[in-house]
Write a protein that holds these residues in place. Structure first.
Motif, PDB file in Angstrom:
ATOM      1  N   PHE A  21       0.879  -1.169   0.000  1.00  0.00           N
ATOM      2  CA  PHE A  21       0.000   0.000   0.000  1.00  0.00           C
ATOM      3  C   PHE A  21       0.914   1.215   0.000  1.00  0.00           C
ATOM      4  CE2 PHE A  21      -2.758   3.005   2.622  1.00  0.00           C
ATOM      5  CZ  PHE A  21      -3.560   3.367   1.550  1.00  0.00           C
ATOM      6  N   PHE A  22       0.822   1.987  -1.067  1.00  0.00           N
ATOM      7  CA  PHE A  22       1.704   3.128  -1.298  1.00  0.00           C
ATOM      8  C   PHE A  22       0.914   4.424  -1.197  1.00  0.00           C
ATOM      9  CE2 PHE A  22       3.144   6.339  -4.317  1.00  0.00           C
ATOM     10  CZ  PHE A  22       4.469   6.494  -3.973  1.00  0.00           C
ATOM     11  N   THR A  23       1.465   5.400  -0.480  1.00  0.00           N
ATOM     12  CA  THR A  23       0.848   6.720  -0.403  1.00  0.00           C
ATOM     13  C   THR A  23       1.915   7.798  -0.561  1.00  0.00           C
ATOM     14  OG1 THR A  23       1.019   6.681   2.028  1.00  0.00           O
ATOM     15  CG2 THR A  23      -1.079   6.041   1.078  1.00  0.00           C
ATOM     16  N   ARG A  24       1.556   8.870  -1.237  1.00  0.00           N
ATOM     17  CA  ARG A  24       2.385  10.074  -1.272  1.00  0.00           C
ATOM     18  C   ARG A  24       1.599  11.116  -0.477  1.00  0.00           C
ATOM     19  NH1 ARG A  24       6.556  12.080  -4.247  1.00  0.00           N
ATOM     20  NH2 ARG A  24       6.316  10.438  -5.797  1.00  0.00           N
TER      21      ARG A  24
ATOM     22  N   GLU B  70      -0.829   6.782   9.561  1.00  0.00           N
ATOM     23  CA  GLU B  70      -1.004   5.366   9.846  1.00  0.00           C
ATOM     24  C   GLU B  70      -1.648   4.688   8.651  1.00  0.00           C
ATOM     25  OE1 GLU B  70      -1.428   4.726  14.562  1.00  0.00           O
ATOM     26  OE2 GLU B  70      -3.258   5.435  13.574  1.00  0.00           O
ATOM     27  N   HIS B  71      -1.176   3.491   8.332  1.00  0.00           N
ATOM     28  CA  HIS B  71      -1.822   2.627   7.348  1.00  0.00           C
ATOM     29  C   HIS B  71      -2.588   1.572   8.133  1.00  0.00           C
ATOM     30  CE1 HIS B  71       1.028   3.413   3.684  1.00  0.00           C
ATOM     31  NE2 HIS B  71       0.330   4.479   4.041  1.00  0.00           N
ATOM     32  N   VAL B  72      -3.881   1.444   7.838  1.00  0.00           N
ATOM     33  CA  VAL B  72      -4.733   0.485   8.526  1.00  0.00           C
ATOM     34  C   VAL B  72      -5.236  -0.528   7.502  1.00  0.00           C
ATOM     35  CG1 VAL B  72      -6.797   0.165   9.946  1.00  0.00           C
ATOM     36  CG2 VAL B  72      -5.421   2.254  10.192  1.00  0.00           C
ATOM     37  N   TRP B  73      -4.901  -1.790   7.714  1.00  0.00           N
ATOM     38  CA  TRP B  73      -5.290  -2.889   6.831  1.00  0.00           C
ATOM     39  C   TRP B  73      -6.476  -3.619   7.452  1.00  0.00           C
ATOM     40  CZ3 TRP B  73      -2.452  -4.407   2.375  1.00  0.00           C
ATOM     41  CH2 TRP B  73      -1.265  -3.709   2.161  1.00  0.00           C
ATOM     42  N   LYS B  74      -7.550  -3.828   6.652  1.00  0.00           N
ATOM     43  CA  LYS B  74      -8.718  -4.569   7.118  1.00  0.00           C
ATOM     44  C   LYS B  74      -9.061  -5.659   6.122  1.00  0.00           C
ATOM     45  CE  LYS B  74     -10.741  -0.697   9.604  1.00  0.00           C
ATOM     46  NZ  LYS B  74     -11.910   0.182   9.740  1.00  0.00           N
ATOM     47  N   ARG B  75      -9.450  -6.803   6.650  1.00  0.00           N
ATOM     48  CA  ARG B  75      -9.918  -7.920   5.818  1.00  0.00           C
ATOM     49  C   ARG B  75     -11.319  -8.280   6.283  1.00  0.00           C
ATOM     50  NH1 ARG B  75      -8.361 -13.992   6.696  1.00  0.00           N
ATOM     51  NH2 ARG B  75      -9.501 -14.950   4.986  1.00  0.00           N
ATOM     52  N   ASP B  76     -12.260  -8.277   5.347  1.00  0.00           N
ATOM     53  CA  ASP B  76     -13.659  -8.582   5.642  1.00  0.00           C
ATOM     54  C   ASP B  76     -14.157  -7.764   6.838  1.00  0.00           C
ATOM     55  OD1 ASP B  76     -13.776 -10.407   3.515  1.00  0.00           O
ATOM     56  OD2 ASP B  76     -13.050 -12.047   4.771  1.00  0.00           O
ATOM     57  N   GLY B  77     -13.767  -6.483   6.882  1.00  0.00           N
ATOM     58  CA  GLY B  77     -14.231  -5.558   7.903  1.00  0.00           C
ATOM     59  C   GLY B  77     -13.478  -5.614   9.227  1.00  0.00           C
ATOM     60  N   LYS B  78     -12.542  -6.541   9.399  1.00  0.00           N
ATOM     61  CA  LYS B  78     -11.813  -6.695  10.656  1.00  0.00           C
ATOM     62  C   LYS B  78     -10.394  -6.146  10.503  1.00  0.00           C
ATOM     63  CE  LYS B  78     -10.142 -10.128  13.896  1.00  0.00           C
ATOM     64  NZ  LYS B  78      -9.923 -11.552  14.122  1.00  0.00           N
ATOM     65  N   GLU B  79      -9.988  -5.272  11.431  1.00  0.00           N
ATOM     66  CA  GLU B  79      -8.634  -4.722  11.365  1.00  0.00           C
ATOM     67  C   GLU B  79      -7.607  -5.826  11.592  1.00  0.00           C
ATOM     68  OE1 GLU B  79      -5.854  -1.584  13.780  1.00  0.00           O
ATOM     69  OE2 GLU B  79      -7.910  -0.933  13.313  1.00  0.00           O
TER      70      GLU B  79
ATOM     71  N   VAL C   6      -5.359   5.288   4.906  1.00  0.00           N
ATOM     72  CA  VAL C   6      -4.305   6.123   5.483  1.00  0.00           C
ATOM     73  C   VAL C   6      -4.968   7.178   6.366  1.00  0.00           C
ATOM     74  CG1 VAL C   6      -4.158   7.591   3.424  1.00  0.00           C
ATOM     75  CG2 VAL C   6      -2.264   7.540   5.021  1.00  0.00           C
ATOM     76  N   LEU C   7      -4.469   7.290   7.612  1.00  0.00           N
ATOM     77  CA  LEU C   7      -5.023   8.211   8.600  1.00  0.00           C
ATOM     78  C   LEU C   7      -3.977   9.245   8.991  1.00  0.00           C
ATOM     79  CD1 LEU C   7      -6.662   5.615  11.044  1.00  0.00           C
ATOM     80  CD2 LEU C   7      -7.740   6.806   9.130  1.00  0.00           C
ATOM     81  N   ASP C   8      -4.437  10.460   9.279  1.00  0.00           N
ATOM     82  CA  ASP C   8      -3.529  11.501   9.766  1.00  0.00           C
ATOM     83  C   ASP C   8      -3.274  11.276  11.259  1.00  0.00           C
ATOM     84  OD1 ASP C   8      -5.645  12.657  11.218  1.00  0.00           O
ATOM     85  OD2 ASP C   8      -5.611  14.534  10.115  1.00  0.00           O
ATOM     86  N   PRO C   9      -2.426  12.086  11.900  1.00  0.00           N
ATOM     87  CA  PRO C   9      -2.079  11.859  13.308  1.00  0.00           C
ATOM     88  C   PRO C   9      -3.241  11.901  14.297  1.00  0.00           C
ATOM     89  CG  PRO C   9      -0.453  13.287  12.316  1.00  0.00           C
ATOM     90  CD  PRO C   9      -1.570  13.139  11.307  1.00  0.00           C
ATOM     91  N   VAL C  10      -4.365  12.532  13.935  1.00  0.00           N
ATOM     92  CA  VAL C  10      -5.510  12.545  14.845  1.00  0.00           C
ATOM     93  C   VAL C  10      -6.612  11.578  14.395  1.00  0.00           C
ATOM     94  CG1 VAL C  10      -5.054  14.852  15.762  1.00  0.00           C
ATOM     95  CG2 VAL C  10      -6.542  14.586  13.774  1.00  0.00           C
ATOM     96  N   GLY C  11      -6.298  10.708  13.441  1.00  0.00           N
ATOM     97  CA  GLY C  11      -7.219   9.655  13.041  1.00  0.00           C
ATOM     98  C   GLY C  11      -8.183   9.987  11.922  1.00  0.00           C
ATOM     99  N   ARG C  12      -8.005  11.126  11.248  1.00  0.00           N
ATOM    100  CA  ARG C  12      -8.876  11.458  10.123  1.00  0.00           C
ATOM    101  C   ARG C  12      -8.406  10.717   8.880  1.00  0.00           C
ATOM    102  NH1 ARG C  12      -8.286  17.752  11.352  1.00  0.00           N
ATOM    103  NH2 ARG C  12      -6.169  16.984  11.220  1.00  0.00           N
ATOM    104  N   SER C  13      -9.347  10.200   8.119  1.00  0.00           N
ATOM    105  CA  SER C  13      -9.021   9.477   6.894  1.00  0.00           C
ATOM    106  C   SER C  13      -8.532  10.436   5.813  1.00  0.00           C
ATOM    107  CB  SER C  13     -10.246   8.719   6.381  1.00  0.00           C
ATOM    108  OG  SER C  13      -9.915   8.018   5.200  1.00  0.00           O
ATOM    109  N   LEU C  14      -7.390  10.090   5.228  1.00  0.00           N
ATOM    110  CA  LEU C  14      -6.848  10.855   4.105  1.00  0.00           C
ATOM    111  C   LEU C  14      -7.112  10.147   2.777  1.00  0.00           C
ATOM    112  CD1 LEU C  14      -3.420  11.837   5.684  1.00  0.00           C
ATOM    113  CD2 LEU C  14      -5.501  13.224   5.547  1.00  0.00           C
ATOM    114  N   GLY C  15      -7.568   8.915   2.839  1.00  0.00           N
ATOM    115  CA  GLY C  15      -7.877   8.145   1.644  1.00  0.00           C
ATOM    116  C   GLY C  15      -7.886   6.662   1.955  1.00  0.00           C
ATOM    117  N   GLN C  16      -8.522   5.905   1.069  1.00  0.00           N
ATOM    118  CA  GLN C  16      -8.577   4.458   1.241  1.00  0.00           C
ATOM    119  C   GLN C  16      -8.745   3.794  -0.112  1.00  0.00           C
ATOM    120  OE1 GLN C  16     -12.026   4.074   3.774  1.00  0.00           O
ATOM    121  NE2 GLN C  16     -13.352   3.610   2.040  1.00  0.00           N
ATOM    122  N   LEU C  17      -8.380   2.534  -0.157  1.00  0.00           N
ATOM    123  CA  LEU C  17      -8.580   1.711  -1.354  1.00  0.00           C
ATOM    124  C   LEU C  17      -9.141   0.364  -0.939  1.00  0.00           C
ATOM    125  CD1 LEU C  17      -5.350   2.297  -3.475  1.00  0.00           C
ATOM    126  CD2 LEU C  17      -7.668   3.054  -3.989  1.00  0.00           C
TER     127      LEU C  17
END
Length: 146
Positions: free
Chosen positions: A59-62, A73-82, A114-125
């Motif tokens: 998972f690549f982010t600029r 933070e990069h958060v990986w989930k499979r079938d809805g489970k972190e 990808v989340l910022d330091p306070v947990g806001r989503s910056l994007g997802q795939l």
């Protein structure tokens, strides 16, 4: 130095300043991909579906807009489970960051965010790992750290 000056000084030195959840993040993701591998800091083989025999993906982010040392933070989930959460340093105004995840035998619907330091989503795939004849597909999942 007054307490107000200390807070202002610390906010100029770090990304994670005291802010409210409703404020937009100073960080922006200008590029986001899930791919087969990273080669020379570039994402190779971007896709939204991976065959059952695929061993791992990246998972690549600029990230743009950093004003000092900080993180995402990069958060990986499979079938809805972190499954995994990784903190990555952001050391420049435009910075590439990536994580890899072993997915062999872990078919299903995946989401990586990808989340910022306070947990806001910056994007997802979202992506899918196809079910196959891989014997590991039928075994219960054991979280792995990489």
């Amino acid at each position: 130095m007054s307490p107000k000056n200390v807070i202002l000084l610390s906010c100029t030195l770090a990304i994670a300043c005291p802010i409210t959840a409703g404020e937009p993040s100073a960080l922006k993701v200008s590029e986001i991909k899930v791919c087969r591998e990273m080669v020379d800091r570039e994402c190779r083989g971007p896709a939204t579906s991976f065959k059952a025999g695929t061993q791992s993906v990246a998972f690549f982010t600029r990230v743009d807009g950093a004003t000092g040392d900080g993180f995402v933070e990069h958060v990986w989930k499979r079938d809805g489970k972190e499954i995994r959460r990784s903190r990555l340093p952001i050391k420049a105004g435009s910075y590439r960051a990536w994580t890899t995840k072993r997915i062999a035998g872990m078919s299903g619907a995946w989401k990586v965010e990808v989340l910022d330091p306070v947990g806001r989503s910056l994007g997802q795939l979202d992506f899918v790992v196809e079910k196959g004849k891989d014997a590991a597909d039928s075994k219960p999942e054991v979280p792995a750290s990489e």
